[in-house]
Design an enzyme around this catalytic site. Sequence first.
Site, PDB file in Angstrom:
ATOM      1  N   SER A   1       0.836  -1.138   0.081  1.00  0.00           N
ATOM      2  CA  SER A   1       0.041  -0.079   0.023  1.00  0.00           C
ATOM      3  C   SER A   1       0.873   1.256   0.051  1.00  0.00           C
ATOM      4  CB  SER A   1      -0.771   0.001   1.197  1.00  0.00           C
ATOM      5  OG  SER A   1      -1.373   1.323   1.216  1.00  0.00           O
TER       6      SER A   1
ATOM      7  N   GLY B   1       4.228   4.031   3.306  1.00  0.00           N
ATOM      8  CA  GLY B   1       3.757   2.828   2.609  1.00  0.00           C
ATOM      9  C   GLY B   1       3.905   1.518   3.347  1.00  0.00           C
ATOM     10  N   LYS B   2       3.438   0.671   3.026  1.00  0.00           N
ATOM     11  CA  LYS B   2       3.736  -0.671   3.869  1.00  0.00           C
ATOM     12  C   LYS B   2       3.184  -1.935   2.903  1.00  0.00           C
ATOM     13  CE  LYS B   2       4.605  -1.659   8.499  1.00  0.00           C
ATOM     14  NZ  LYS B   2       5.466  -0.820   9.208  1.00  0.00           N
ATOM     15  N   GLY B   3       3.697  -3.044   3.259  1.00  0.00           N
ATOM     16  CA  GLY B   3       3.533  -4.317   2.439  1.00  0.00           C
ATOM     17  C   GLY B   3       3.481  -5.500   3.226  1.00  0.00           C
TER      18      GLY B   3
ATOM     19  N   VAL C   1      -2.540  -3.763   5.947  1.00  0.00           N
ATOM     20  CA  VAL C   1      -1.615  -3.138   5.141  1.00  0.00           C
ATOM     21  C   VAL C   1      -1.958  -1.671   5.017  1.00  0.00           C
ATOM     22  CG1 VAL C   1      -0.454  -3.034   3.060  1.00  0.00           C
ATOM     23  CG2 VAL C   1      -0.666  -5.275   4.229  1.00  0.00           C
TER      24      VAL C   1
END
Length: 417
Positions: A59, A104-106, A83
Amino acid sequence: MSDVNPYQSLRTQIDEAAEHVDVSDGELDRLKNPERILEANLSVEMDDGSTEVFRAYRSQFNGDRGPYKGGIRYHPQVSRDEVKALSGWMVYKTAVSDIPLGGGKGGIVIDPSEYSRSELERITRAYAKELTPLIGVDRDIPAPDVNTGQREMNWIKDTYETLERTTEPGVITGKDLSSGGSEGRVEATGRSTVVAAREAFEYLDKDIEHATVAIQGYGNAGWVAAKLIYEMGANVVAVSDSSGAIYTETSFDPVEIKEYKRKTGSVVGYPDAQDELTNDELLTLDVDLLIPAALENAIDESLAEDISADVVSEAANGPITPKADDIIGDSDTLVIPDILANAGGVIVSYFEWVQNRQRFYWSEERVNEELDSMIVDQFWNLIDAYEDRKLPSLRTAAYVVALQRVLDASEQRGTWP
Ligand code: NAD
């Protein structure tokens, strides 16, 4: 542990901050939703020749202040909403730390303990192929989170560099030192949690020496926090992991506990412990400082009334649900919000990225000094906002300061008229 949707928690926190900031409904809507999300299926060959499919996400929440920045989590509970929430928290964390990055993040839905090293490498490289069109040193810079570390970062960097036919160590942070990692990165999250707690004690005119400390979670963040606070003279009276908690009236030696956990897989069973507790009992101990360093939602409204610590420094992301936060906000407990307390990870990630871009590397002493001074500056900045604007909590102060910084950047870019 509560099953509150973390994305809903994030939205509630932003709404609360927005009450104190001049922002339109449309702009607020934009700042509560990710700019884009990758959702991918990774089809990967297992060691026995079969193929397994893994759901993976990335994301990119907001990039108004700079490239998206945020970790990659491997956990069975990873979901689209988790996420999204974690990527949103990164926006506010980078803004409250005042570093020129977005959020962001995953993650991959996986229990990594069930897979071999070579399977994990193939899974990580398959994920890296999906990420490659999205990431880049000036676009999106991933980092480690729960159950990922230097090994996974090195695999992602190698896959990216091979596909892009380049050398770009700054495409990812949290790398091994020999692959362009930074000194001090491994300890950074625990360090900022403890530095922020030290400043909070000063604010409350309390002595950190001989203060009692309980720490939930004894992974990377929790164990480093234990070690550093112990070195400052505090007494680490309780620690835990997913198997349970242990307690002593004096102090544990964090290095010995770490060694015990390395050998046995858990802190539970440590022979010098006077008592074994549940995680909920640890969280409600009457201590000077509580450090939640496990997963989100550890403290829900059923536990909130019983939180007795003077200071809570949130090493974990989102460990207190919004309802619990309201209850704790009415008590005497001072909560240092995650977006400042655990910002050390992303701040030293930022230092790593700076060093990668300059191809010039700093000493560990310099990294730790720069981190300490950034946390000190931003902690007192929050105290000023909290007192001057009579905000209900340090968390609201952090979101107000961060939201304002994101809004300023978005206005400067012309993202919003
Ligand atoms: P980690 O995987 O190294 O450690 C997690 C620890 O929590 C382990 O000891 C595990 O046993 C324990 N745990 C898991 N479930 C638990 C439960 N139900 N009750 C008690 N303990 C439990 O992870 P980490 O890197 O230390 O991250 C911990 C938290 O800190 C996460 O919320 C993460 O998002 C946050 N964080 C980490 C970093 C970083 O740089 N490592 C940066 C920012 C935030």
